[in-house]
Design a protein around this motif. Sequence first.
Motif, short mmCIF file in Angstrom:
data_model
loop_
_atom_site.label_atom_id
_atom_site.label_comp_id
_atom_site.label_asym_id
_atom_site.label_seq_id
_atom_site.Cartn_x
_atom_site.Cartn_y
_atom_site.Cartn_z
N LYS A 86 -15.68 -2.05 -0.56
CA LYS A 86 -15.88 -2.10 1.04
C LYS A 86 -16.66 -2.74 2.14
O LYS A 86 -15.62 -2.42 3.58
N THR A 132 -9.72 3.95 -6.01
CA THR A 132 -11.11 2.09 -6.26
C THR A 132 -11.13 2.23 -7.82
O THR A 132 -10.43 3.40 -8.55
N GLU A 139 -9.16 7.81 -1.39
CA GLU A 139 -9.61 6.50 -1.60
C GLU A 139 -9.09 6.05 -2.65
O GLU A 139 -10.35 7.04 -3.54
N ASN A 198 -13.15 0.45 -10.79
CA ASN A 198 -14.49 -0.66 -11.20
C ASN A 198 -14.61 -0.30 -12.84
O ASN A 198 -14.74 1.10 -13.13
N TYR A 248 -25.60 -4.67 3.15
CA TYR A 248 -25.12 -3.73 1.89
C TYR A 248 -25.82 -4.25 0.59
O TYR A 248 -26.30 -5.45 0.21
N GLN A 307 -13.68 -4.73 3.34
CA GLN A 307 -12.77 -4.06 3.51
C GLN A 307 -12.56 -3.62 5.45
O GLN A 307 -12.16 -4.21 5.99
N ASP A 308 -14.30 -4.25 5.51
CA ASP A 308 -14.36 -3.38 6.60
C ASP A 308 -14.33 -5.19 7.52
O ASP A 308 -14.25 -4.81 8.96
N LEU A 312 -17.68 -1.99 -6.09
CA LEU A 312 -18.05 -1.35 -5.00
C LEU A 312 -17.99 -1.49 -3.98
O LEU A 312 -17.03 -1.39 -2.92
N GLU A 313 -19.47 -1.80 -3.49
CA GLU A 313 -19.84 -1.88 -2.33
C GLU A 313 -19.27 -3.73 -1.54
O GLU A 313 -19.64 -3.33 -0.49
#
Length: 241
Positions: free
Chosen positions: A139, A4, A2, A6, A129, A142-143, A135-136
Amino acid sequence: MEKTFNVYMVPRTPIVKGASAVTGFTVRRHKLYLHHRPVQTKTHRDCLMSFLAFLRALDRPLLAGHNIKRFDCPILARVLEEFQLNEEFKLLVSGFLDTLILSKDLLRNTGIKSFKQENLVKELLKKSYPAHNALEDVKALQDLYSALRPTPAQITSHLFTLDHMESHMSLQPLVEGKAISKTTAQKLARLGFNFEKMKRSHLQNPSEGLRQFLEPLKQELKNSMFTKTVDKICDFFKIEQ
């Protein structure tokens, strides 16, 4: 593996107390702190250059975000133009997708009342979350995007580009001058019209130039509304001369 991205930068405007309370970010003596701990930052230009390098390693991705059309993208468009990186950026991405607008379309009539990302993740994925962590957030998005399962046609209908954003931003004087509505500005931008092109067509032929130039807009508006809109824009340009 993956990939990323940031990085942090010191904001140009002060962080208000309410935002600090939510995000944990504060600025003291031109240094950025996260939950009272200093974080390494880059200049705005270096951040953009790093972001372009990150995008270059991908295959012209579609950049998705929640509420980006109204909030994030105009900021990105302005700073890319400031550092003259907008043309390079356009070559590296296929466009933008606002998942807030997409979710409102796909989930209408489902009874969902709040389309905030946190709420949608809770409603559809049955989890929470750490929100306001970049970043969280990504993510979780994405889900959420996977759960929404948009079709190619649905994606295409909501896709927009940096060109669209630039056109829309250029039309703001017409919106502020009440020559066009916000909705009409969106339609004009989607059709590729911008302020300078419209002004040029009017100056070249004050009587019919703009009406002919904006002919594609007829498909978006009723004839009477089209005529009224063109007349108002012409009046705006006459006053500006």
